[in-house]
Design an enzyme around this catalytic site. Structure first.
Site, short mmCIF file in Angstrom:
data_model
loop_
_atom_site.label_atom_id
_atom_site.label_comp_id
_atom_site.label_asym_id
_atom_site.label_seq_id
_atom_site.Cartn_x
_atom_site.Cartn_y
_atom_site.Cartn_z
N CYS A 55 -2.17 8.78 3.43
CA CYS A 55 -2.00 8.32 2.04
C CYS A 55 -3.24 8.63 1.22
O CYS A 55 -3.13 8.91 0.02
CB CYS A 55 -1.66 6.83 2.00
SG CYS A 55 -2.76 5.80 2.99
N GLU A 115 0.89 -1.17 0.00
CA GLU A 115 0.00 0.00 0.00
C GLU A 115 0.91 1.20 0.00
O GLU A 115 1.55 1.52 1.00
CB GLU A 115 -0.92 -0.04 1.22
CG GLU A 115 -2.07 0.96 1.15
CD GLU A 115 -1.70 2.31 1.73
OE1 GLU A 115 -1.39 3.24 0.93
OE2 GLU A 115 -1.70 2.44 2.95
#
Length: 459
Positions: A265, A231
């Site tokens: 993020c 990720e």
């Protein structure tokens, strides 16, 4: 022996020092985790679930303590830390409640006479988890909860600046009753980390971080023929379409850009605004960003705390300066305050072009990039130009049109419509392109590191 020293980014005071483990010490932790896994795997899913629920309760009982520690180590707002702990408790409970059904054996048939077949999801061993600092408890928990339910063990290498949070999380899991060696924390350097990826007892690797670090770790795992889940970074675009509710768009855009001090993020980072509403949105958005209260992250009234470290401050400052040197306009912010701590103000940049950091790259801080689009179609095109593809958002009063764009055209793993949020235990989390591969949450994470084993019976 080298040491890691954690520093409070709001006050610049040293917090704690930790010895860096040798390669041998780290391997001992992997071996201990593997030994614990061999016993843990014998439990049924229903027998594992109470351990996860007990951890959830323990986290809630220590929410204030964990929040304070995270704030000291990374500068996150104290109130955001409490939200993070509650999310983590929810993830453990979700895994405990949904895991037994999601991981249950499946009856199938095989052959022309429909003979009996069974698909079983079996644990594989030690999962090596490499995690960043922006969510010191959540990042390791989303890996840990899923893999404990699946029957695996977990070895965590956390970011050095939140070493204390990593160690305290392990202590709380053990206090809740988790077998002591099943979840290990290693305090190691990058070279030792690479050795662990290659170690024969490590069966899978999962990592959250930058795309550059992901390329390195993913290649190391691939060289050892090990599955990885990555990720990675992103430059999430939020589209303000021609029929957007501007008040709503501004509200969620400010929230999306500044949540967790802009160090998320799936933050809203690029704001792609159509010509028809460009001026009214930008004026309102800039006014809202100018009114943000920056200060002590433990103060309930603070809306924006410091960045996580001086290094992170320097990175954000350099990205803004490079963008301005290439022609970007500063609509607000950009001036570094003369004060102790890694404080960077809420900043809005416009007149952006490819080749500028604010256009091409992820800025992990409270800096918003405004990009003008001709119309809705052009906005979608600009959003998908990015090398990243983690999340994104659409502001439109036509929900069905927004849903169609999100489903059929937005090249990301997640899309928010007329809202902002970070993660939900019941929805998959992950991206495409340079934002990585694999999924966590929503049940998907529990099946990432299992052996989907086919068993063929003769009758």
């Amino acid at each position: 022996m080298s040491k890691i020293t954690t520093i409070n980014p709001a006050t610049e005071e040293e917090l704690e020092s930790y010895d860096v483990m040798s390669e041998g010490e780290a391997i001992e932790r992997v071996e201990a985790c593997h030994a614990a896994f061999l016993e843990w795997r014998k439990l049924s899913h229903e027998e594992r679930a109470p351990y996860l629920k007990d951890i959830a309760k323990k986290l809630r009982d220590h929410a204030d303590e964990l929040s304070e520690l995270m704030t000291k180590e990374t500068g996150k707002l104290l109130k955001d830390g409490k939200t993070e702990v509650e999310l983590c408790a929810g993830i453990f409970e979700y895994s405990a409640e949904q895991g037994p059904e999601l991981l249950a054996d499946e009856e199938r048939t095989h052959g022309p006479k429909d003979k009996r077949g069974v698909v079983t999801y079996q644990p594989i061993g030690v999962i090596y988890s490499i995690q960043p600092w922006n969510f010191p408890v959540y990042q390791p928990v989303r890996v840990l909860a899923a893999n404990l339910m699946a029957g695996n063990g977990c070895v965590l290498k956390h970011a050095s600046i939140c070493t204390g949070s990593a160690l305290r999380l392990r202590e709380l899991c053990i206090e809740a009753g988790l077998p002591e060696d099943l979840f290990q924390v290693v305090v190691i350097d990058h070279d030792t980390s690479d050795k662990l990826i290659e170690h024969k007892l490590v069966r899978g690797v999962t990592m959250t971080g930058s795309d550059g670090a992901g390329a390195h770790i993913g290649s190391k795992a691939a060289n050892s023929l090990k599955k990885s889940v990555l990720e990675l970074g992103s430059n999430d675009a939020y589209l303000v379409l021609e029929d957007a509710d501007i008040d709503k768009a501004v509200k969620f855009s400010v929230m999306g850009r500044l949540y967790n001090n802009g160090e998320t993020c799936v933050s809203a980072k690029r704001f792609i605004v159509t010509d028809r509403v460009y001026d009214v949105f930008v004026d309102a958005f800039v006014a809202a960003m100018q009114n943000i209260t920056m200060g002590d992250p433990t103060d309930e009234n603070t809306q924006l705390g410091p960045l996580s470290s001086q290094d992170q401050f320097d990175t954000v400052k350099e990205q803004v300066e490079k963008s301005v040197s290439k022609g970007a306009s500063v609509l607000c912010g950009g001036d570094v305050p003369d004060r102790t701590g890694a404080y960077y103000p809420a900043t809005v940049l416009a007149d952006l072009e490819p080749g500028m950091p604010a256009y091409d790259d992820e800025i992990f801080g409270p800096v918003a990039s405004i990009i003008r689009a001709k119309d809705d179609e052009d906005a979608m095109r600009l959003a998908n130009e990015s090398r990243y593809g983690l999340g994104g958002g659409i502001f439109s009063e036509n929900e069905e049109h927004a849903l169609e764009l999100a489903r059929d055209h937005f090249d990301t793993g997640m899309v928010r419509i007329n809202s902002f949020g970070a993660a939900d235990p019941n929805m998959p989390f992950g991206g495409v392109k340079n934002s990585g591969y694999g999924r966590e949450h929503g049940g998907f994470g529990m099946r990432e590191f299992v052996n989907a084993k086919a068993i063929f019976l003769p009758s």
